[in-house]
Design an enzyme around this catalytic site. Structure first.
Site, mmCIF file in Angstrom:
data_model
loop_
_atom_site.group_PDB
_atom_site.id
_atom_site.type_symbol
_atom_site.label_atom_id
_atom_site.label_comp_id
_atom_site.label_asym_id
_atom_site.label_seq_id
_atom_site.Cartn_x
_atom_site.Cartn_y
_atom_site.Cartn_z
ATOM 1 N N SER A 199 0.715 -1.217 0.098
ATOM 2 C CA SER A 199 0.089 -0.050 -0.069
ATOM 3 C C SER A 199 0.799 1.270 -0.081
ATOM 4 O O SER A 199 1.987 1.205 0.519
ATOM 5 C CB SER A 199 -0.902 0.034 1.074
ATOM 6 O OG SER A 199 -1.476 1.261 1.356
ATOM 7 N N TYR A 228 -0.777 -0.420 10.415
ATOM 8 C CA TYR A 228 -1.241 -0.694 9.076
ATOM 9 C C TYR A 228 -0.329 -0.454 8.199
ATOM 10 O O TYR A 228 0.362 -1.122 7.335
ATOM 11 C CB TYR A 228 -2.624 -0.167 8.435
ATOM 12 C CG TYR A 228 -2.854 -0.445 7.123
ATOM 13 C CD1 TYR A 228 -3.236 -1.702 6.865
ATOM 14 C CD2 TYR A 228 -2.598 0.399 6.066
ATOM 15 C CE1 TYR A 228 -3.788 -2.278 5.438
ATOM 16 C CE2 TYR A 228 -3.093 -0.041 4.878
ATOM 17 C CZ TYR A 228 -3.480 -1.313 4.491
ATOM 18 O OH TYR A 228 -3.748 -1.489 3.371
HETATM 19 P P1 NAP Z 1 -11.156 -6.459 1.367
HETATM 20 O O1 NAP Z 1 -12.326 -6.120 0.340
HETATM 21 O O2 NAP Z 1 -11.676 -6.307 2.742
HETATM 22 O O3 NAP Z 1 -10.854 -7.817 1.233
HETATM 23 C C1 NAP Z 1 -9.843 -8.625 1.917
HETATM 24 C C2 NAP Z 1 -9.799 -9.929 1.634
HETATM 25 O O4 NAP Z 1 -8.958 -10.675 2.701
HETATM 26 C C3 NAP Z 1 -11.114 -10.621 1.724
HETATM 27 O O5 NAP Z 1 -11.089 -11.728 0.560
HETATM 28 C C4 NAP Z 1 -11.197 -11.411 2.987
HETATM 29 O O6 NAP Z 1 -11.833 -12.414 3.019
HETATM 30 C C5 NAP Z 1 -9.508 -11.615 3.064
HETATM 31 N N1 NAP Z 1 -9.498 -12.033 4.798
HETATM 32 C C6 NAP Z 1 -9.492 -10.883 5.423
HETATM 33 N N2 NAP Z 1 -8.834 -11.512 6.498
HETATM 34 C C7 NAP Z 1 -8.615 -12.690 6.382
HETATM 35 C C8 NAP Z 1 -7.923 -13.777 7.079
HETATM 36 N N3 NAP Z 1 -7.990 -13.760 8.392
HETATM 37 N N4 NAP Z 1 -7.712 -15.111 6.538
HETATM 38 C C9 NAP Z 1 -7.930 -14.956 5.320
HETATM 39 N N5 NAP Z 1 -8.382 -14.090 4.358
HETATM 40 C C10 NAP Z 1 -8.683 -12.988 4.962
HETATM 41 O O7 NAP Z 1 -9.990 -5.377 0.942
HETATM 42 P P2 NAP Z 1 -9.176 -5.162 -0.098
HETATM 43 O O8 NAP Z 1 -9.107 -3.639 -0.317
HETATM 44 O O9 NAP Z 1 -9.465 -5.887 -1.354
HETATM 45 O O10 NAP Z 1 -7.698 -5.641 0.163
HETATM 46 C C11 NAP Z 1 -6.951 -6.594 -0.356
HETATM 47 C C12 NAP Z 1 -5.532 -6.054 -0.045
HETATM 48 O O11 NAP Z 1 -5.105 -4.820 -0.856
HETATM 49 C C13 NAP Z 1 -5.011 -6.083 1.335
HETATM 50 O O12 NAP Z 1 -3.876 -6.618 1.721
HETATM 51 C C14 NAP Z 1 -4.999 -4.561 1.609
HETATM 52 O O13 NAP Z 1 -4.145 -4.045 2.607
HETATM 53 C C15 NAP Z 1 -4.491 -3.957 0.188
HETATM 54 N N6 NAP Z 1 -5.017 -2.395 0.088
HETATM 55 C C16 NAP Z 1 -6.106 -2.273 -0.216
HETATM 56 C C17 NAP Z 1 -6.383 -0.796 -0.344
HETATM 57 C C18 NAP Z 1 -7.860 -0.239 -0.454
HETATM 58 O O14 NAP Z 1 -8.055 0.994 -0.553
HETATM 59 N N7 NAP Z 1 -8.702 -1.146 -0.766
HETATM 60 C C19 NAP Z 1 -5.292 0.096 -0.625
HETATM 61 C C20 NAP Z 1 -4.379 -0.328 -0.535
HETATM 62 C C21 NAP Z 1 -3.899 -1.768 -0.221
HETATM 63 P P3 NAP Z 1 -12.731 -13.083 4.029
HETATM 64 O O15 NAP Z 1 -13.398 -12.142 4.776
HETATM 65 O O16 NAP Z 1 -13.825 -13.904 3.304
HETATM 66 O O17 NAP Z 1 -11.749 -14.018 5.080
#
Ligand code: NAP
Length: 262
Positions: free
Chosen positions: A140, A153
């Protein structure tokens, strides 16, 4: 390894991980989807099988739980069909450092750093031995921005960036491609988990646009891909400034400003 190796995507039930799954399925890769929510992965798998015909397996795992994590590690070690790991599962928690509970930040670290590290460690020797394959780690921009106030984070994402850059240097010469993807704010459910209203925020990228851009970086074999950054020279200048400082740290004596008069 096959022309289209299988891809294991963590956090594949929604958001960025689900978008990655769709991209690789469309390219003809079989998938292993990993997350906690089985129903959501089943629905996604059914849609993608129907649209693309690829084989999709679902592994229900909480990557903060050692036994679940170990099972996914074993799969990465042993299943020679898997040639690409998308280390995407991650989350965030709201509040300032003194408001966040110790157990909550420890769990955040377990998912955002320990799981990412252990899964990379499980697959890397096999890929290096094969001389091919790829590891994509989702970091990120918060990982280079302590000023954003998301301290723990951001620290986990700084770890992901450093790990990726180091692994790229180590594994690149062995034929294994390592990419760090640094999204900025992207429209997914993660914002709900920190208590933020993503619809009230400006400058939020659509998740499909984010992953399409990241895939272009993947195809170009970029070590670090920052989809929203307009001028890549800003990132390059940052790396040049960092590297220029490094030779100066090899000194027998402390810098003059730390020397006492006597
Ligand atoms: P999201 O929509 O909340 O999705 C997160 C995913 O991780 C879901 O599939 C969730 O599935 C899974 N997950 C959460 N806790 C888990 C656990 N304990 N074990 C296994 N799986 C787990 O978030 P996202 O934005 O797509 O995030 C994906 C990545 O992108 C993350 O690493 C996040 O830090 C990064 N990121 C996001 C943003 C943003 O603005 N969205 C920006 C920078 C970086 P389940 O709940 O089914 O387990």
């Amino acid at each position: 390894m096959a022309a289209h190796p299988s891809v294991l995507v963590t956090g594949a039930s929604t958001g960025i991980g689900a978008a990655y799954a769709a991209r690789f399925a469309r390219r003809g890769h079989d998938l292993v989807l990993v997350a906690r929510n089985t129903a959501r992965m089943k629905a996604l798998a059914a849609r993608l099988r129907e649209a693309t015909g690829v084989a999709i397996e679902i592994v229900t795992a909480d990557l903060t739980q050692p036994a679940d994590l170990a099972a996914v590690e074993a799969r990465l070690r042993e299943d020679v069909r898997i040639g690409i790991l998308i280390n995407n599962a991650g989350t965030a928690i709201g509040g300032s450092f003194i408001e966040q509970g110790t157990e909550d930040v420890a769990r955040l670290l377990a998912l955002n750093t320990t799981a990412v590290l252990r899964l990379a460690s499980a697959i890397a020797p096999r890929l290096a031995q094969a001389g091919e394959g790829a590891i994509v780690n989702i970091g990120s921009v918060v990982g280079i921005a302590p000023e954003f106030g998301m301290t723990v984070y951001g620290a986990t994402k700084a770890f992901v960036l450093f790990l990726s850059q180091g692994l790229s240097l180590e594994l690149g010469p062995k034929g294994v491609y390592v990419q760090a993807v640094l999204p900025a704010a992207t429209r997914t459910e993660i914002w709900g988990h920190v208590g933020a209203d993503v619809d009230a925020m400006a400058g939020v990228m659509d998740v499909n646009e984010l992953v399409d851009a990241a895939m272009i970086g993947f195809d170009r074999r970029e070590a670090v891909t920052i989809p929203p950054l307009p001028d890549v020279e800003q990132w390059n200048a940052f790396q040049v400034a960092r590297q220029a400082m490094l030779p100066n740290t090899r000194q027998e004596h402390a810098a003059a400003r730390y020397r006492t008069a006597d």
